[in-house]
Design a protein around this motif. Sequence first.
Motif, PDB file in Angstrom:
ATOM      1  N   SER A  46     -11.996   3.289   8.913  1.00 15.50           N
ATOM      2  CA  SER A  46     -11.493   2.258   8.009  1.00 15.50           C
ATOM      3  C   SER A  46     -10.828   1.147   8.819  1.00 15.50           C
ATOM      4  O   SER A  46     -10.799   1.192  10.047  1.00 15.50           O
ATOM      5  CB  SER A  46     -10.531   2.848   6.970  1.00 15.50           C
ATOM      6  OG  SER A  46     -10.284   1.904   5.952  1.00 15.50           O
ATOM      7  N   PHE A  47     -10.264   0.177   8.104  1.00 10.26           N
ATOM      8  CA  PHE A  47      -9.906  -1.097   8.730  1.00 10.26           C
ATOM      9  C   PHE A  47      -8.554  -1.630   8.261  1.00 10.26           C
ATOM     10  O   PHE A  47      -8.102  -1.363   7.159  1.00 10.26           O
ATOM     11  CB  PHE A  47     -10.953  -2.174   8.375  1.00 10.26           C
ATOM     12  CG  PHE A  47     -12.369  -1.739   8.555  1.00 10.26           C
ATOM     13  CD1 PHE A  47     -13.037  -2.006   9.739  1.00 10.26           C
ATOM     14  CD2 PHE A  47     -13.042  -1.063   7.549  1.00 10.26           C
ATOM     15  CE1 PHE A  47     -14.352  -1.591   9.910  1.00 10.26           C
ATOM     16  CE2 PHE A  47     -14.346  -0.655   7.707  1.00 10.26           C
ATOM     17  CZ  PHE A  47     -15.010  -0.918   8.894  1.00 10.26           C
ATOM     18  N   GLY A  48      -7.949  -2.435   9.127  1.00 11.64           N
ATOM     19  CA  GLY A  48      -6.937  -3.425   8.771  1.00 11.64           C
ATOM     20  C   GLY A  48      -7.417  -4.691   9.436  1.00 11.64           C
ATOM     21  O   GLY A  48      -7.967  -4.636  10.533  1.00 11.64           O
ATOM     22  N   GLY A  49      -7.256  -5.836   8.805  1.00 13.51           N
ATOM     23  CA  GLY A  49      -7.838  -7.017   9.445  1.00 13.51           C
ATOM     24  C   GLY A  49      -7.156  -8.311   9.076  1.00 13.51           C
ATOM     25  O   GLY A  49      -6.499  -8.415   8.027  1.00 13.51           O
ATOM     26  N   GLN A  50      -7.307  -9.289   9.968  1.00 16.58           N
ATOM     27  CA  GLN A  50      -6.795 -10.633   9.702  1.00 16.58           C
ATOM     28  C   GLN A  50      -7.312 -11.107   8.347  1.00 16.58           C
ATOM     29  O   GLN A  50      -8.491 -10.970   8.026  1.00 16.58           O
ATOM     30  CB  GLN A  50      -7.226 -11.591  10.810  1.00 16.58           C
ATOM     31  CG  GLN A  50      -8.717 -11.590  11.130  1.00 16.58           C
ATOM     32  CD  GLN A  50      -9.135 -12.765  11.993  1.00 16.58           C
ATOM     33  OE1 GLN A  50      -9.014 -13.921  11.600  1.00 16.58           O
ATOM     34  NE2 GLN A  50      -9.650 -12.483  13.191  1.00 16.58           N
ATOM     35  N   MET A  51      -6.426 -11.680   7.551  1.00 14.44           N
ATOM     36  CA  MET A  51      -6.769 -12.051   6.182  1.00 14.44           C
ATOM     37  C   MET A  51      -7.246 -13.507   6.088  1.00 14.44           C
ATOM     38  O   MET A  51      -7.142 -14.266   7.048  1.00 14.44           O
ATOM     39  CB  MET A  51      -5.563 -11.852   5.266  1.00 14.44           C
ATOM     40  CG  MET A  51      -5.098 -10.410   5.151  1.00 14.44           C
ATOM     41  SD  MET A  51      -3.647 -10.202   4.112  1.00 14.44           S
ATOM     42  CE  MET A  51      -4.301 -10.592   2.489  1.00 14.44           C
ATOM     43  N   ALA A  96     -13.015   1.331   2.639  1.00 11.14           N
ATOM     44  CA  ALA A  96     -12.850  -0.117   2.477  1.00 11.14           C
ATOM     45  C   ALA A  96     -11.800  -0.729   3.394  1.00 11.14           C
ATOM     46  O   ALA A  96     -12.013  -1.787   3.980  1.00 11.14           O
ATOM     47  CB  ALA A  96     -12.515  -0.434   1.010  1.00 11.14           C
ATOM     48  N   GLY A  97     -10.630  -0.101   3.535  1.00  6.90           N
ATOM     49  CA  GLY A  97      -9.591  -0.662   4.385  1.00  6.90           C
ATOM     50  C   GLY A  97      -8.744  -1.688   3.649  1.00  6.90           C
ATOM     51  O   GLY A  97      -8.801  -1.816   2.429  1.00  6.90           O
ATOM     52  N   ALA A  98      -7.942  -2.460   4.407  1.00 10.88           N
ATOM     53  CA  ALA A  98      -6.969  -3.364   3.792  1.00 10.88           C
ATOM     54  C   ALA A  98      -6.734  -4.577   4.666  1.00 10.88           C
ATOM     55  O   ALA A  98      -7.063  -4.585   5.855  1.00 10.88           O
ATOM     56  CB  ALA A  98      -5.650  -2.619   3.554  1.00 10.88           C
ATOM     57  N   GLY A  99      -6.139  -5.604   4.067  1.00  9.83           N
ATOM     58  CA  GLY A  99      -5.656  -6.732   4.848  1.00  9.83           C
ATOM     59  C   GLY A  99      -4.605  -6.262   5.832  1.00  9.83           C
ATOM     60  O   GLY A  99      -3.961  -5.221   5.627  1.00  9.83           O
ATOM     61  N   ASP A 100      -4.408  -7.016   6.906  1.00 10.40           N
ATOM     62  CA  ASP A 100      -3.566  -6.521   8.001  1.00 10.40           C
ATOM     63  C   ASP A 100      -2.146  -6.169   7.569  1.00 10.40           C
ATOM     64  O   ASP A 100      -1.601  -5.148   7.990  1.00 10.40           O
ATOM     65  CB  ASP A 100      -3.553  -7.499   9.179  1.00 10.40           C
ATOM     66  CG  ASP A 100      -3.204  -8.930   8.791  1.00 10.40           C
ATOM     67  OD1 ASP A 100      -2.868  -9.187   7.613  1.00 10.40           O
ATOM     68  OD2 ASP A 100      -3.287  -9.805   9.670  1.00 10.40           O
ATOM     69  N   ASN A 101      -1.536  -6.968   6.706  1.00 11.68           N
ATOM     70  CA  ASN A 101      -0.156  -6.677   6.310  1.00 11.68           C
ATOM     71  C   ASN A 101      -0.070  -5.431   5.442  1.00 11.68           C
ATOM     72  O   ASN A 101       0.844  -4.619   5.596  1.00 11.68           O
ATOM     73  CB  ASN A 101       0.444  -7.881   5.578  1.00 11.68           C
ATOM     74  CG  ASN A 101       0.752  -9.025   6.521  1.00 11.68           C
ATOM     75  OD1 ASN A 101       1.557  -8.898   7.430  1.00 11.68           O
ATOM     76  ND2 ASN A 101       0.090 -10.149   6.319  1.00 11.68           N
ATOM     77  N   ALA A 102      -1.020  -5.258   4.525  1.00 11.18           N
ATOM     78  CA  ALA A 102      -1.027  -4.053   3.695  1.00 11.18           C
ATOM     79  C   ALA A 102      -1.326  -2.821   4.540  1.00 11.18           C
ATOM     80  O   ALA A 102      -0.728  -1.753   4.344  1.00 11.18           O
ATOM     81  CB  ALA A 102      -2.043  -4.189   2.567  1.00 11.18           C
ATOM     82  N   ALA A 103      -2.246  -2.948   5.496  1.00 10.45           N
ATOM     83  CA  ALA A 103      -2.552  -1.821   6.384  1.00 10.45           C
ATOM     84  C   ALA A 103      -1.347  -1.471   7.250  1.00 10.45           C
ATOM     85  O   ALA A 103      -1.026  -0.288   7.444  1.00 10.45           O
ATOM     86  CB  ALA A 103      -3.761  -2.155   7.257  1.00 10.45           C
ATOM     87  N   ALA A 104      -0.659  -2.487   7.769  1.00 16.33           N
ATOM     88  CA  ALA A 104       0.542  -2.245   8.575  1.00 16.33           C
ATOM     89  C   ALA A 104       1.628  -1.582   7.729  1.00 16.33           C
ATOM     90  O   ALA A 104       2.365  -0.716   8.216  1.00 16.33           O
ATOM     91  CB  ALA A 104       1.053  -3.542   9.165  1.00 16.33           C
ATOM     92  N   ALA A 105       1.714  -1.976   6.446  1.00 14.05           N
ATOM     93  CA  ALA A 105       2.702  -1.364   5.556  1.00 14.05           C
ATOM     94  C   ALA A 105       2.409   0.124   5.356  1.00 14.05           C
ATOM     95  O   ALA A 105       3.325   0.950   5.356  1.00 14.05           O
ATOM     96  CB  ALA A 105       2.716  -2.090   4.211  1.00 14.05           C
ATOM     97  N   VAL A 106       1.131   0.468   5.205  1.00 13.59           N
ATOM     98  CA  VAL A 106       0.755   1.876   5.115  1.00 13.59           C
ATOM     99  C   VAL A 106       1.159   2.597   6.397  1.00 13.59           C
ATOM    100  O   VAL A 106       1.700   3.706   6.370  1.00 13.59           O
ATOM    101  CB  VAL A 106      -0.758   2.022   4.861  1.00 13.59           C
ATOM    102  CG1 VAL A 106      -1.196   3.481   5.000  1.00 13.59           C
ATOM    103  CG2 VAL A 106      -1.118   1.500   3.471  1.00 13.59           C
ATOM    104  N   GLY A 107       0.932   1.944   7.541  1.00 14.16           N
ATOM    105  CA  GLY A 107       1.246   2.546   8.833  1.00 14.16           C
ATOM    106  C   GLY A 107       2.725   2.668   9.125  1.00 14.16           C
ATOM    107  O   GLY A 107       3.117   3.392  10.043  1.00 14.16           O
ATOM    108  N   THR A 108       3.575   1.981   8.338  1.00 18.16           N
ATOM    109  CA  THR A 108       5.024   2.124   8.504  1.00 18.16           C
ATOM    110  C   THR A 108       5.653   2.894   7.344  1.00 18.16           C
ATOM    111  O   THR A 108       6.874   3.034   7.284  1.00 18.16           O
ATOM    112  CB  THR A 108       5.710   0.741   8.607  1.00 18.16           C
ATOM    113  OG1 THR A 108       5.423  -0.019   7.424  1.00 18.16           O
ATOM    114  CG2 THR A 108       5.243  -0.019   9.827  1.00 18.16           C
ATOM    115  N   GLY A 109       4.824   3.373   6.423  1.00 22.64           N
ATOM    116  CA  GLY A 109       5.348   4.139   5.299  1.00 22.64           C
ATOM    117  C   GLY A 109       5.942   3.281   4.202  1.00 22.64           C
ATOM    118  O   GLY A 109       6.761   3.757   3.400  1.00 22.64           O
TER     119      GLY A 109
END
Length: 490
Positions: free
Chosen positions: A73-78, A233-246
Motif C-alpha cells: 500500500s501507499f502514502g503519497g504526495q497529494m 488503496a493507500g492514503a494521501g501522505d498526511n493521512a498515511a503519516a497520521a496512521v503511522g503515528t497513531g
Amino acid sequence: MLYIGIDLGTSAVKLLLMDGKGKVHNTVSKEYPLYFPCKGWSEQKPEDWYTQMMAGMEELVENCKKEDIAGISFGGQMHGLVVLDEHDKVIRPAILWNDGRSDKETDYLNKVIGKERLSQYTGNIAFAGFTAPKILWLKEKEPENFARISKIMLPKDYLAYCLSGVHCTDYSDASGMLLLDVKNKCWSKEMMKICGINENQLPKLYESYDVVGTLKLDVAQNLGLSSNVKVIAGAGDNAAAAVGTGTVGEGMCNISLGTSGTVFISSNTFGVDENNGLHSFAHADGYYHLMGCMLSAASCNKWWMDEILKTKEYAKEQNNIVKLGENKVFYLPYLMGERSPHNDPKARATFTGMTMDTTREEMTQAVLEGVAYGLRDSLEVARSLGIIIQRTKICGGGAKSTLWKKIIANVMNLSVDVIESEEGPGYGGAILAAVGCGEFSSVKEASDKLIKIIDTVEPEQDLVEKYEEGYQKFRKIYPTMKELFRTITE
C-alpha cells in the motif's frame, strides 16, 4: 506475513518492509528529479516514479522470504495532476502540489464560482496546490492535451495502477482534489461540470484500507513475487503519516514539523469551519479529519541556519536559548506565502521587534516560536468548532529538537507525545496494507497495537501563560502587514 509501504515523496520514493507486529525489516529510498520549466512551476515525470519504485522494491525484498509478502500500500504526495490517454500512457509531466501556475484559476473558483458554493460542493475552498485549478489551467493553456484525457489520477494512484492495472484512488487523497464531495464520499457532479470533465475520467473511489486488486503477472514476475499479493488503496501522505503515528480516533492530534508543517486532527464526524481555514478531508481510517497546513515549518529553520547564519550546527545554535516566553522578537513564517488558515500566497516572512541589543539566539528562538505560533493559528480554528484537544503526537525532522518540542508544548498548551518509531507515510502505508490483508480488523486496532509512546513533553503553566501573551501579539502582525504584502509582491 510481510507488508510493503510505499511513500511517494517529492524528492524520493521511500519503501518500507514491515511484519505483522510492526517491526520494520528494511527500508530503501530512491530519488528522482524535479523539473521547473517556468518560474513557479513544479513538475515530475510519473515514469520516473515507477522506475524508481520498481528498483527500490527489488532491493527491499532481496533478502526476505518473498512468499511471506502479502500486501502493498501507499502514502503519497497529494494534489498532483497525472493525466493518461486512452491507452493509459502519460500525456504530460505531472503538475505537483507545490506548483504555483494556477493562481488565476484558483481566484476564478474562489471569487466567481464562490467559496460558499465550493464549500457546499466539496467541504473546502480552492487553493493553488489543489488538483481542480490545475485541470482548469490545462483546459485553457494546453487544450490539445486536455482533449486527450481518458483518466485523471493522483501521484500514488498512478503507481497503484501500474502494479494492479486498476484506476483507483482513496477518499483521503481524493479530498485534496476539490472534486470530491467529502461529506458524502462521492465525486461532485457540480465540480466535474465546472472543470469540464466526466465521472468516467475519474478513478474508482475506495477506503484507504480496501483491496483494489492484485499484482499484475508481469510485475509479479519481475519482482519474484506471487501474483496473489494484494494491492491496497493507500492514503494521501498526511493521512498515511497520521496512521503511522497513531493519530486515529475522535480528537486525536498530530503535529508535523517537516519542510511544511501540519496540524492534523482526526474526527469521527465531518465538520467545516466558518471560513474554511482548515481542510476538511476524509481520513484513512474510514472517518474524517481537519488539517491546517503551513507551507514553511522546518524549512524556516533550515533557511535561517543554512542561508543566513551559514551553519549546519543546528543543535549548537539552540544550546544557549534559555529565556523561553520572554522573547521580544517575532517572526512570521511565510517564506512561501501561507496556506492555513490565511490562504495568502502573497504573505511573506518578517522579523519584528529587533533592537540594538537583539542577539543571535533571540533571532533563532523567534524562528522556532514563529513556526509554533503559526501552527497554533490552525489549532485555534479547530478549537473554535468545539473540538477539545489535550495532547498531540509530533513527527518530522523538526521534532528531533528537544527545545522545539518544548516550545510547541507550551505555545499550544498540549502534552506532546513522542513515538518510538517515526517512519512517516511509508509506515502508515504498510499498516494499511496489513489491515487490507486481514492482519487487523481496523485501522484503529492496528494503530493501538503497533504505535508506542516513549516520551511526553508536558506544558509548564508559567511558560504557557507567557506564550499566551506572546501569541496574542503574534496574531496581530499578519493582519497589520497583509495589505503591505500585496504591494511589495506585485
